[in-house]
Design a protein around this motif. Structure first.
Motif, PDB file in Angstrom:
ATOM      1  N   UNK A  78       0.713  -0.876  -0.083  1.00  4.69           N
ATOM      2  CA  UNK A  78       0.018  -0.048   0.043  1.00  4.69           C
ATOM      3  C   UNK A  78       0.955   1.366   0.030  1.00  4.69           C
ATOM      4  N   UNK A  79       2.074   1.188   0.604  1.00  2.00           N
ATOM      5  CA  UNK A  79       2.964   2.520   0.605  1.00  2.00           C
ATOM      6  C   UNK A  79       3.192   2.691  -0.678  1.00  2.00           C
ATOM      7  N   UNK A  81       1.115   3.374  -2.990  1.00  3.48           N
ATOM      8  CA  UNK A  81       0.050   4.205  -3.360  1.00  3.48           C
ATOM      9  C   UNK A  81      -0.181   5.236  -2.166  1.00  3.48           C
ATOM     10  N   UNK A  82       0.760   5.514  -1.504  1.00  2.62           N
ATOM     11  CA  UNK A  82       0.717   6.400  -0.247  1.00  2.62           C
ATOM     12  C   UNK A  82      -0.614   5.998   0.433  1.00  2.62           C
ATOM     13  N   UNK A  83      -0.862   4.626   0.645  1.00  2.00           N
ATOM     14  CA  UNK A  83      -1.821   4.363   1.722  1.00  2.00           C
ATOM     15  C   UNK A  83      -1.025   3.544   2.760  1.00  2.00           C
ATOM     16  N   UNK A  84      -1.642   3.582   4.065  1.00  2.00           N
ATOM     17  CA  UNK A  84      -1.153   2.959   5.083  1.00  2.00           C
ATOM     18  C   UNK A  84      -1.336   1.180   4.882  1.00  2.00           C
TER      19      UNK A  84
END
Lengths: 345, 345
Positions: A78-79, A81-84
């Motif tokens: 996820x990182x 895509x800038x998601x946690x």
């Protein structure tokens, strides 16, 4: 009869007001109290939906008064895509009516409660006087583990390693001023050498061998946090073979924990039994103990109780129009009746 | 990357704007489309927590793109506390990342989707040209069933019965102006007599016998909605014995449906097989058909898709700060770092 909503900003406000360590300590107190009445809870292994990229899980638990569940994902990529990697939210509801009383963010809270659970287990499993912890994996949960072990176990030195040096940079930046001695290491073996406690909190959804038997030293406690779903492990089986292994809820850990690599009859002890004095924790100074942590619904129940009480005490949160308030509860239709129909009636 | 929230007021606004019948028809269309790709879904029986007063359930389902779950309770005595018997909310998330995209009320929506599912099943199970429906149980869901069958099946006359005459008063009031002919009956037997379709939508958590074999007439279709958890049934076993029985998802209905009273090998057909043309629905005009409805997660998935699209088309809803937006997704700690720590860094 509305639902209280705690947003990410609300929970962050609670944590800033009270401090990370105090929140971890408060949740740890609730976990200990709830684990001591283990038999009062209706427990089940969580319900997981696996895909190639990750997992989405629902984690319910209840006692006679309250029901809670958490929604949580685990997506190691996820990182990109800038998601946690891990995102979560959860609900506390009344068993007597099914009314959802609290809906809260649980991404921040999961990091707090995981650190709290790790500390609760280490308090009965690590050697008294442990001062040095290796922290393998310096991602989203690492600072919470660090502060939990500093304040609840007395850890003074952290030996750090991550495959991503930028993650370690971030951790070092975040923990400046905490009083922890931070030692960057060039390898896992270097970080583990001389540590009293080894915390592994890595995210890869693979059967990794973060820790091998050669790295172990007498008396070590291993807090294995990152191996938490089928196909996602951190410990070489040889580590488990020489250790006393402790788990949260055996039926779930058999499928998800590092012990998924072991035979079905591999002996484990549930932590609540140790807390209750029914089974021994660490018995010898030289013993190697492993807490094979996967995260159990009851810890989120304890954390949601903490958030509810903190939100009340601090006046944080807002109400949410999540379930209908009806003058006549049998008249749900009245809530959507259109103007045309109302005029005709 | 925020989560869209649809409150009770938002969903009520969508339903008022489009009309109850149009919403039921729209959800029915989605259900039909999703049932036709049944094999694409990762399905499981719902996870239920039972207590003396009711049940709280989690209902997840997913395909390769989307994951949904519903939280729903069933507490037949809730009306004594001015709460709905059934309250629900749910989430639609991305499988690829675990990101929750939509959080919506599902109390109103459950009534809509249950009526939609009943209509989808009846379209392939009831005799063509059915005009008269008995409606046993005139509570929260009854008007939705009535309008669903009026608009999707062509029902013209409703024969009404409820143990609580005030519930029937409410239904009659709510359905004035719809064009439906409403006939109040003094007993279940009277309501059922001459009906082409019998819908049972009662709430008691008991093994009730709303419908007995003596009441059946040749060619009837029974839409049994209220018997939906262990110990909660509406049909006398003799009704099932003489009927062709259709279900949503067999593993769940075996435990929860009216067929919980029957042997494990009692023959049933899943509705999706009929929709797909793989198994016959009604074969004879004289046949008695039963749709043993319990409510399956896929119907909520279909309903959440409908809400998402309707909210987008109508510009309804607001975003919710449910999961953190992080400049660096590995820096969760940065979201809660206190001022003191920041100054020290």
């Amino acid at each position: 009869m509305r639902t209280l909503f705690l947003s990410v900003a609300d929970v962050a406000a609670i944590v800033r007001e009270r401090g990370v360590a105090a929140c971890i300590a408060g949740i740890a107190g609730n976990i200990r109290a709830d684990f001591l009445r283990w038999e009062s809870f209706d427990k089940s292994a969580r319900l997981a939906a696996h895909s190639g990229l990750g997992v989405i899980e629902l984690m319910p638990v209840s006692d006679a008064q309250s029901y809670s569940f958490k929604y949580v994902n685990g997506h190691p990529r996820n990182h990109l895509q800038a998601l946690p990697t891990v995102m979560a939210f959860g609900v506390l509801a009344d068993v007597a009516t099914g009314m959802p009383r609290l809906l809260s963010e649980l991404t921040l809270t999961t990091a707090l409660r995981t650190a709290a659970m790790s500390a609760v287990a280490a308090q009965v499993l690590a050697r008294p006087g442990s001062k040095v912890m290796a922290l393998i994996g310096n991602g989203a949960q690492s600072e919470f583990q660090a502060l939990g072990f500093q304040h609840l176990l007395g850890i003074e030195e952290l030996r750090l390693y991550d495959v991503d040096p930028l993650a370690t940079d971030k951790l070092v930046r975040n923990l400046q001023g905490t009083g922890l001695r931070l030692v960057r290491c060039a390898s896992i073996a270097e970080a583990v050498r001389g540590a009293n406690i080894v915390t592994t909190v890595t995210a890869d959804k693979t059967n990794a061998t973060i820790l091998t038997p050669q790295m172990l030293e007498r008396g070590m406690h291993v807090n294995a946090v990152g191996g938490d779903c089928p196909g996602k492990t951190e410990l070489h089986p040889g580590v488990l073979e020489v250790a006393s292994v402790f788990v949260e809820y055996e039926p779930q850990t058999r499928a998800e924990g590092d012990i998924q690599q072991m035979p079905r009859d591999f002996p484990v002890t549930e932590v609540w039994q140790v807390l209750a004095g029914a089974r021994p924790g660490r018995q010898l100074d030289s013993e190697i103990t492993v807490f094979d942590s996967v995260g159990f619904a009851l810890e989120d129940f304890s954390a949601l109780r903490y958030l509810r009480d903190a939100a009340e005490a601090l006046g944080v949160g807002e109400t949410l129009d999540l379930v209908p308030e009806l003058p006549d509860p049998k008249d749900l239709f009245g809530r959507v009746k259109g103007r045309r129909l109302r005029l005709a009636a």
